[in-house]
Design a protein around this motif. Structure first.
Motif, PDB file in Angstrom:
ATOM      1  N   PRO A 168       0.936  -2.364  -3.930  1.00 48.24           N
ATOM      2  CA  PRO A 168       1.348  -3.950  -4.346  1.00 48.24           C
ATOM      3  C   PRO A 168       1.562  -4.500  -4.944  1.00 48.24           C
ATOM      4  O   PRO A 168       2.269  -4.853  -6.039  1.00 48.24           O
ATOM      5  N   GLU A 169       0.386  -4.570  -5.421  1.00 47.34           N
ATOM      6  CA  GLU A 169      -0.416  -5.656  -6.818  1.00 47.34           C
ATOM      7  C   GLU A 169       0.378  -4.867  -7.548  1.00 47.34           C
ATOM      8  O   GLU A 169       0.538  -5.525  -9.432  1.00 47.34           O
ATOM      9  N   HIS A 170       0.217  -3.460  -8.165  1.00 50.43           N
ATOM     10  CA  HIS A 170       0.902  -2.426  -9.479  1.00 50.43           C
ATOM     11  C   HIS A 170       2.244  -3.219  -9.484  1.00 50.43           C
ATOM     12  O   HIS A 170       2.501  -2.786 -10.814  1.00 50.43           O
ATOM     13  N   TRP A 171       3.129  -2.599  -8.462  1.00 49.30           N
ATOM     14  CA  TRP A 171       4.707  -2.941  -9.057  1.00 49.30           C
ATOM     15  C   TRP A 171       4.722  -4.264  -9.381  1.00 49.30           C
ATOM     16  O   TRP A 171       5.921  -4.368 -10.092  1.00 49.30           O
ATOM     17  N   ALA A 172       4.146  -5.165  -8.179  1.00 48.32           N
ATOM     18  CA  ALA A 172       4.704  -6.687  -8.700  1.00 48.32           C
ATOM     19  C   ALA A 172       4.296  -6.418 -10.362  1.00 48.32           C
ATOM     20  O   ALA A 172       4.908  -7.008 -11.226  1.00 48.32           O
ATOM     21  N   LEU A 173       2.993  -6.353 -10.729  1.00 49.62           N
ATOM     22  CA  LEU A 173       2.741  -6.458 -12.135  1.00 49.62           C
ATOM     23  C   LEU A 173       4.029  -5.513 -13.634  1.00 49.62           C
ATOM     24  O   LEU A 173       4.268  -6.018 -14.194  1.00 49.62           O
TER      25      LEU A 173
ATOM     26  N   PRO B  50       8.925  -8.528  -1.383  1.00 47.99           N
ATOM     27  CA  PRO B  50       8.493  -7.433   0.251  1.00 47.99           C
ATOM     28  C   PRO B  50       9.139  -6.292  -1.100  1.00 47.99           C
ATOM     29  O   PRO B  50       7.726  -4.972  -0.021  1.00 47.99           O
ATOM     30  N   SER B  51       9.722  -6.414  -1.647  1.00 45.62           N
ATOM     31  CA  SER B  51      10.263  -4.749  -2.629  1.00 45.62           C
ATOM     32  C   SER B  51       8.887  -3.953  -3.014  1.00 45.62           C
ATOM     33  O   SER B  51       8.990  -2.663  -3.117  1.00 45.62           O
ATOM     34  N   ASP B  52       8.014  -4.470  -3.589  1.00 44.86           N
ATOM     35  CA  ASP B  52       7.132  -4.456  -3.976  1.00 44.86           C
ATOM     36  C   ASP B  52       5.792  -3.594  -3.138  1.00 44.86           C
ATOM     37  O   ASP B  52       5.231  -2.621  -3.066  1.00 44.86           O
ATOM     38  N   ARG B  53       6.093  -4.117  -1.596  1.00 41.31           N
ATOM     39  CA  ARG B  53       5.616  -3.570  -0.440  1.00 41.31           C
ATOM     40  C   ARG B  53       5.904  -2.356  -0.191  1.00 41.31           C
ATOM     41  O   ARG B  53       5.010  -1.212  -0.170  1.00 41.31           O
ATOM     42  N   ILE B  54       7.051  -1.765  -0.598  1.00 44.27           N
ATOM     43  CA  ILE B  54       7.754  -0.729   0.688  1.00 44.27           C
ATOM     44  C   ILE B  54       7.703  -0.062  -0.876  1.00 44.27           C
ATOM     45  O   ILE B  54       7.132   0.799  -0.255  1.00 44.27           O
ATOM     46  N   ARG B  55       7.928  -0.426  -2.267  1.00 45.53           N
ATOM     47  CA  ARG B  55       7.455   0.756  -3.454  1.00 45.53           C
ATOM     48  C   ARG B  55       5.767   1.275  -2.655  1.00 45.53           C
ATOM     49  O   ARG B  55       5.976   2.576  -3.258  1.00 45.53           O
ATOM     50  N   SER B  56       5.357   0.277  -2.501  1.00 49.20           N
ATOM     51  CA  SER B  56       3.734   0.833  -2.762  1.00 49.20           C
ATOM     52  C   SER B  56       3.794   1.901  -1.642  1.00 49.20           C
ATOM     53  O   SER B  56       2.047   2.652  -1.503  1.00 49.20           O
ATOM     54  N   LYS B  57       3.989   2.117   0.224  1.00 46.20           N
ATOM     55  CA  LYS B  57       3.710   3.193   0.400  1.00 46.20           C
ATOM     56  C   LYS B  57       4.779   4.741  -0.196  1.00 46.20           C
ATOM     57  O   LYS B  57       3.959   5.509   0.396  1.00 46.20           O
ATOM     58  N   ILE B  58       5.553   4.971  -1.430  1.00 47.90           N
ATOM     59  CA  ILE B  58       5.468   5.881  -1.751  1.00 47.90           C
ATOM     60  C   ILE B  58       4.148   6.439  -3.182  1.00 47.90           C
ATOM     61  O   ILE B  58       2.998   7.409  -2.628  1.00 47.90           O
ATOM     62  N   ALA B  59       3.837   4.850  -3.867  1.00 49.95           N
ATOM     63  CA  ALA B  59       2.914   5.144  -4.952  1.00 49.95           C
ATOM     64  C   ALA B  59       2.228   3.938  -4.961  1.00 49.95           C
ATOM     65  O   ALA B  59       2.626   3.013  -5.040  1.00 49.95           O
ATOM     66  N   GLY B  60       0.842   3.833  -5.610  1.00 46.46           N
ATOM     67  CA  GLY B  60       0.736   2.815  -6.021  1.00 46.46           C
ATOM     68  C   GLY B  60       0.381   1.452  -5.039  1.00 46.46           C
ATOM     69  O   GLY B  60       0.466   1.480  -3.591  1.00 46.46           O
TER      70      GLY B  60
ATOM     71  N   GLU C 104       0.685 -12.341 -10.492  1.00 43.49           N
ATOM     72  CA  GLU C 104       1.953 -12.279 -10.374  1.00 43.49           C
ATOM     73  C   GLU C 104       2.466 -12.142  -8.773  1.00 43.49           C
ATOM     74  O   GLU C 104       1.650 -11.717  -7.956  1.00 43.49           O
ATOM     75  N   PRO C 105       3.524 -12.960  -7.712  1.00 44.72           N
ATOM     76  CA  PRO C 105       3.894 -12.728  -6.758  1.00 44.72           C
ATOM     77  C   PRO C 105       4.217 -11.514  -6.219  1.00 44.72           C
ATOM     78  O   PRO C 105       5.133 -10.701  -7.372  1.00 44.72           O
ATOM     79  N   VAL C 106       3.796 -10.811  -5.335  1.00 45.35           N
ATOM     80  CA  VAL C 106       3.958  -9.764  -4.295  1.00 45.35           C
ATOM     81  C   VAL C 106       5.622  -9.812  -3.116  1.00 45.35           C
ATOM     82  O   VAL C 106       5.685 -10.838  -2.460  1.00 45.35           O
TER      83      VAL C 106
END
Length: 79
Positions: free
Chosen positions: A63-68, A51-61, A47-49
């Motif tokens: 960016p690829e996990h958030w995109a999935l 910017p919101s996925d990158r921001i969420r990854s600052k909290i946990a995980g 899945e494409p990552v």
């Protein structure tokens, strides 16, 4: 009921299964579980990552996990 398994990193479960059958390596438990349940296996990276996925990854995980997770939440229902 359909089962879905989300992996934390991309893994070629089919090649691991064939190597395990040939006695080259141990089995992978997620392959055995997916076969027994008839589950669909999802892996990060397709899945494409955003910017919101990158921001969420600052909290946990990652960016690829958030995109999935985002992609799966759009595709799957409670069924």
């Amino acid at each position: 009921m359909n089962y879905h398994l989300a992996l934390g990193r991309p893994t070629d479960l089919e090649s691991i299964a064939s190597d395990a059958t040939a006695g080259k390596c141990p089995r992978h438990v997620m392959w055995a579980l997916s076969q027994r349940l008839g589950a669909t296996v999802h892996q990060p990276g397709a899945e494409p990552v955003l910017p919101s996925d990158r921001i969420r990854s600052k909290i946990a995980g990652r960016p690829e996990h958030w995109a999935l997770a985002r992609a799966l939440s759009e595709q799957l229902t409670s069924e």
